[in-house]
Write an enzyme that holds these catalytic residues in place. Structure first.
Site, short mmCIF file in Angstrom:
data_model
loop_
_atom_site.label_atom_id
_atom_site.label_comp_id
_atom_site.label_asym_id
_atom_site.label_seq_id
_atom_site.Cartn_x
_atom_site.Cartn_y
_atom_site.Cartn_z
CD GLU A 44 -12.30 -39.62 -46.78
OE1 GLU A 44 -13.06 -40.06 -45.90
OE2 GLU A 44 -11.05 -39.78 -46.76
CB THR A 73 -18.44 -41.37 -43.78
OG1 THR A 73 -17.43 -40.45 -43.38
CG2 THR A 73 -19.12 -41.91 -42.51
CE LYS A 133 -11.41 -43.90 -42.31
NZ LYS A 133 -11.10 -42.52 -42.71
#
Length: 220
Positions: A44, A73, A133
């Site tokens: 990621e 993000t 998440k």
């Protein structure tokens, strides 16, 4: 080009997602090589990485199907579209943004939508999110996941924050299909020194621990 089902499978085998906040775009390829050598396939690349869109595109071209390259993000719909255009196979946001789900699904990628409460998690699920998440996970712990999944067993949490080699088995036992690991794996010290041998060693430790945890689960 992987299908969504193939991406989903790759994210959960062995179930370690390396959360990378690289210090430069040039670090992404060698650090991905080290992670792969250690047995961690899912990378990621966060948008805090300099020139992250180019880094994602370069990594996709360099590794093809060997690595699973995603973006993290991701905070806005415009960023979501941009990382998908760069080739991200999965998109992670720490925010409760169910509106990202149709954008990601249409692109054939996998969504990991942020949540901290059961309500936020259920909203994301109802929007069609592939995973939730859980961030920051260290504040809540595996017991939180067990408690929430007792009445809501359909929620597929990926905890990020505070996941270590020593406690990742607890997260798997709580029902998490994967975990996100940031600085405990790809540390600032490793990045500052370009110490890819140490990164490979840590990746191998995490991959081994994940496989051992899965092997000890009933029905595996």
């Amino acid at each position: 080009m992987r299908t969504r089902d193939e991406i989903l499978q790759a994210l959960t085998d062995p179930g370690i997602i390396a959360v990378v906040r690289a210090q430069s775009r040039e670090q992404v390829v060698p650090l991905t090589e080290a992670l792969l050598a250690g047995g961690v396939r899912a990378v990621e690349v966060t948008l805090t990485t300099p020139d992250a869109y180019s880094a994602i595109e370069e990594a996709r071209k360099r590794f093809g199907r060997d690595a699973l390259i995603g973006a993290g993000t991701v905070l806005s719909a415009d960023q979501c579209r941009a990382v998908l255009a760069s080739g991200a196979e999965f998109v992670v946001t720490p925010l409760a943004r169910p509106d990202f789900v149709p954008i990601i699904f249409t692109a054939g990628a996998v969504s990991v939508i942020g949540a901290f409460t059961p309500t936020e998690a259920q909203w994301a699920h109802e929007a069609g999110a592939d995973f939730i998440k859980l961030f920051p996970a260290e504040i809540l712990g595996p017991g939180y996941v067990r408690s929430v999944r007792a009445p809501l067993p359909h929620l597929r949490f990926i905890p990020t924050g505070g996941v270590t080699v020593d406690n990742l088995a607890e997260w798997f036992r709580a029902g998490c299909p994967a975990v996100g690991v940031g600085s405990a794996l790809v540390s600032r010290e490793i990045l500052a020194a370009n110490d890819w041998a140490e990164l490979q060693r840590r990746a191998a430790a995490y991959a081994q621990a994940a496989r051992a945890a899965r092997a000890s689960q009933p029905g595996t």
